[in-house]
Design an enzyme around this catalytic site. Structure first.
Site, PDB file in Angstrom:
ATOM      1  N   LYS A 113       0.872  -1.178   0.000  1.00 25.46           N
ATOM      2  CA  LYS A 113       0.000   0.000   0.000  1.00 25.46           C
ATOM      3  C   LYS A 113       0.899   1.215   0.000  1.00 25.46           C
ATOM      4  O   LYS A 113       2.043   1.162   0.466  1.00 25.46           O
ATOM      5  CB  LYS A 113      -0.897   0.002   1.242  1.00 25.46           C
TER       6      LYS A 113
HETATM    7  N1  GLU Z   1      -7.026  -0.205  -3.263  1.00 25.29           N
HETATM    8  C1  GLU Z   1      -7.786  -1.394  -3.519  1.00 25.29           C
HETATM    9  C2  GLU Z   1      -7.816  -2.288  -2.296  1.00 25.29           C
HETATM   10  O1  GLU Z   1      -7.624  -1.839  -1.206  1.00 25.29           O
HETATM   11  C3  GLU Z   1      -7.321  -2.107  -4.777  1.00 25.29           C
HETATM   12  C4  GLU Z   1      -5.922  -2.585  -4.775  1.00 25.29           C
HETATM   13  C5  GLU Z   1      -5.473  -3.098  -6.141  1.00 25.29           C
HETATM   14  O2  GLU Z   1      -6.292  -3.170  -7.032  1.00 25.29           O
HETATM   15  O3  GLU Z   1      -4.286  -3.396  -6.263  1.00 25.29           O
HETATM   16  O4  GLU Z   1      -8.115  -3.438  -2.384  1.00 25.29           O
END
Ligand code: GLU
Length: 423
Positions: A113
Site C-alpha cells: 500500500k
Molecule cells: N485499493 C484497492 C484495495 O484496497 C485495490 C488494490 C489493487 O487493485 O491493487 O483493495
C-alpha cells in the site's frame, strides 16, 4: 509472539491490523517465528518531497509512503491513497490486509500500500498531477510490473494512475502499462475495473443472505460512501433489483425506505459533486446511515466507522465491508456478540484487486478481454472465495472475519515455509 514491534508502525490502524493478526495466529497455533515475520512489513519506503501550489511560490514538504508487506507470493500489489492523515502505520496496516486479501481470492501477489499525506480535495488538477508525478519518481526504484504494482485507493483515481504510468514509462523509455492497474482503458486498463469492488461485494449478497435464511430480493441496503466503492455497489445492487434505501457522502445521507433511484442519484453527483440537494429523497445526517432500519449495511468509505459507540445501535442483520478496516476490534466484538453477520473487508472488497490482477494479466499478455469475460471471472472468484471462507468458518466454528484471516494467513505461512530462508 516474542519480538515487540518497533514504534515506527504505531498508529491506531496498525494496532487494529496487528491485533487481528495476533488473535488469529494464536488461534491457529501459528509458529512464533513465522508470526513474527508476518506481523511486520518486509520493506517500507518513506519519502519527503517538495511541492509548489499553483497560487503561491512557497514550497511545502509532503510525506509519502510505499510499504510492501510480503514478497513471498510474487510481486506486491495494492493501492495508493491521498489523505490528510495518512501515516506509515496506516499504510503498513493496509499493506498487511492486502496480503490476506490476495491470498483469499488466490491472486499471485503479496500485499502493498502507498500513500501521500495531502488532502486531495484541496488540490487543483495541476497540483494533483505534480504531486503524483513527483511521488512516482520518489518510489520509482521500488515499483515495477514484476516487483510492485500500485492501483487506486482513497483519494486517487484512473487519472492519477494514468500519470503514474506515464511518469514510470517516461523514466524507463518505453510504455509500461503493467506497472499500475486501475488505469483508463485507453492506456491498457481493464474494462470493468472501475466497477469491480462495488460489484464484487454485491455478488456476495445472495450467499450472505442464505446464511441468515433471508431472501436476497427483499433486502433493504444502506451504503456509507458514494465514491468508487459505494457508488458502484449501489448501481450493482440496483441492477440486481435490490432496494438501496440509503447512501451517504461527506455532505450527508439520502434516505428513502422504498428505495432510491440510484441512476438519478449518480447523475446528480456527477453534476453537483455532493449528494446534498438531491430532490427525490430525505436528506439526513451522514452518521445516521449506520443506525437506519435496514437489512444490510455496507460501510464503503473510510476506516474506523463502526466502533464501540455505534455498533450497539446498528439495526442491520448483515454488514458487508466495502472499505478497508471500517470496523474497530471493539466494534467487531459487539457485532459478533449481537449475532450480526459481518462479511470482512479482506473478502468483501477483494473484487477490486481481483480485476486488477486481470488487468495486469491482460497488460503482460497484451491481449484484452471483453466485459462479459471480466465480470464472469470476477463472479466466479468472489463466490468461490466466499464458499471457501464459509467452509473454514463452519469447520473451525468461527466467524467469517476469523475464517478469512485463517485462510489468508495459512496460505502465506505455508508458502513462506516451503521457500525457506536465504542464506
Ligand atoms: N485499493 C484497492 C484495495 O484496497 C485495490 C488494490 C489493487 O487493485 O491493487 O483493495
Amino acid at each position: 509472539m516474542t519480538t515487540p514491534v518497533g514504534n515506527e508502525f504505531q498508529s491506531p490502524m496498525y494496532h487494529e491490523a496487528a491485533g487481528q493478526f495476533d488473535r488469529v495466529a494464536r488461534l491457529m497455533g501459528l509458529d512464533d517465528n513465522v508470526a513474527d515475520r508476518l506481523r511486520v512489513p518486509q520493506k517500507s519506503t518513506m519519502v519527503s518531497f517538495p511541492f509548489r501550489r499553483d497560487t503561491y511560490s512557497e514550497v511545502e514538504t509532503l510525506f509519502g509512503y510505499r510499504v510492501q508487506h510480503l514478497t513471498t507470493m510474487g510481486p506486491t500489489k495494492g493501492g495508493i491513497r491521498y489523505a490528510a492523515d495518512v501515516d506509515l502505520g496506516e499504510v503498513a496496516a493496509l499493506a498487511m490486509l492486502m496480503t490476506w486479501k490476495c491470498a483469499i481470492v488466490g491472486v499471485p501477489f503479496g500485499g502493498a500500500k502507498g500513500g501521500v499525506r495531502v488532502d486531495p480535495m484541496g488540490l487543483s488538477r495541476a497540483e494533483l498531477q505534480r504531486v503524483t508525478r513527483r511521488f512516482t519518481m520518489e518510489i520509482i526504484n521500488v515499483i515495477g510490473p514484476e516487483t510492485d504494482i500500485p492501483a487506486p485507493d482513497l483519494g486517487t483515481n484512473e487519472q492519477v494512475m494514468a500519470w503514474l504510468m506515464d511518469t514510470y514509462s517516461q523514466h524507463v523509455g518505453h510504455s509500461v502499462p503493467a506497472v499500475v492497474t486501475g488505469k483508463p482503458p485507453a492506456l491498457g486498463g481493464s474494462v470493468a475495473r472501475r466497477e469491480a469492488t462495488g460489484r464484487g461485494l454485491m455478488f456476495l449478497l445472495p450467499q450472505a443472505a442464505g446464511i441468515r435464511q433471508m431472501n436476497p430480493n427483499e433486502l433493504t441496503i444502506a451504503i456509507h460512501g458514494f465514491g468508487n466503492v459505494g457508488r458502484y455497489a449501489a448501481i450493482a445492487g440496483h441492477q440486481m433489483g435490490l432496494r438501496i434505501a440509503a447512501v451517504s457522502d461527506i455532505s450527508g445521507a439520502l434516505y428513502d425506505p422504498e428505495g432510491l433511484d440510484v441512476d438519478a442519484v449518480a447523475k446528480w453527483v456527477d453534476e453537483n459533486r455532493f449528494l446534498e440537494g438531491f430532490p427525490d429523497a430525505d436528506f439526513i445526517d451522514g452518521d445516521k446511515i449506520f443506525v437506519l432500519p435496514v437489512d444490510v449495511l455496507v460501510p464503503a468509505a473510510i476506516q474506523n466507522v463502526i466502533r464501540a459507540d455505534n455498533a450497539g445501535d446498528i439495526q442491520a442483520k448483515i454488514v458487508i465491508e466495502g472499505a478497508n478496516g471500517p470496523t474497530t476490534i471493539e466494534g467487531d466484538d459487539i457485532l459478533r456478540e449481537r449475532g450480526i453477520l459481518v462479511i470482512p473487508d479482506i473478502l468483501a472488497n477483494a473484487g477490486g484487486v481481483t480485476v486488477s490482477y486481470f488487468e495486469w494479466v491482460q497488460d503482460v499478455q497484451k491481449y484484452f478481454w471483453t466485459e462479459n469475460e471480466v465480470v464472469a471471472r470476477l463472479r466466479e472468484i468472489m463466490t468461490r472465495a466466499f464458499s471457501d471462507v464459509h467452509n473454514v468458518a463452519l469447520n473451525e466454528d468461527v466467524d467469517l472475519r476469523t475464517a478469512a484471516l485463517i485462510k489468508g494467513i495459512r496460505k502465506v505461512a505455508d508458502a513462506k515455509l516451503v521457500r525457506g530462508i536465504f542464506p
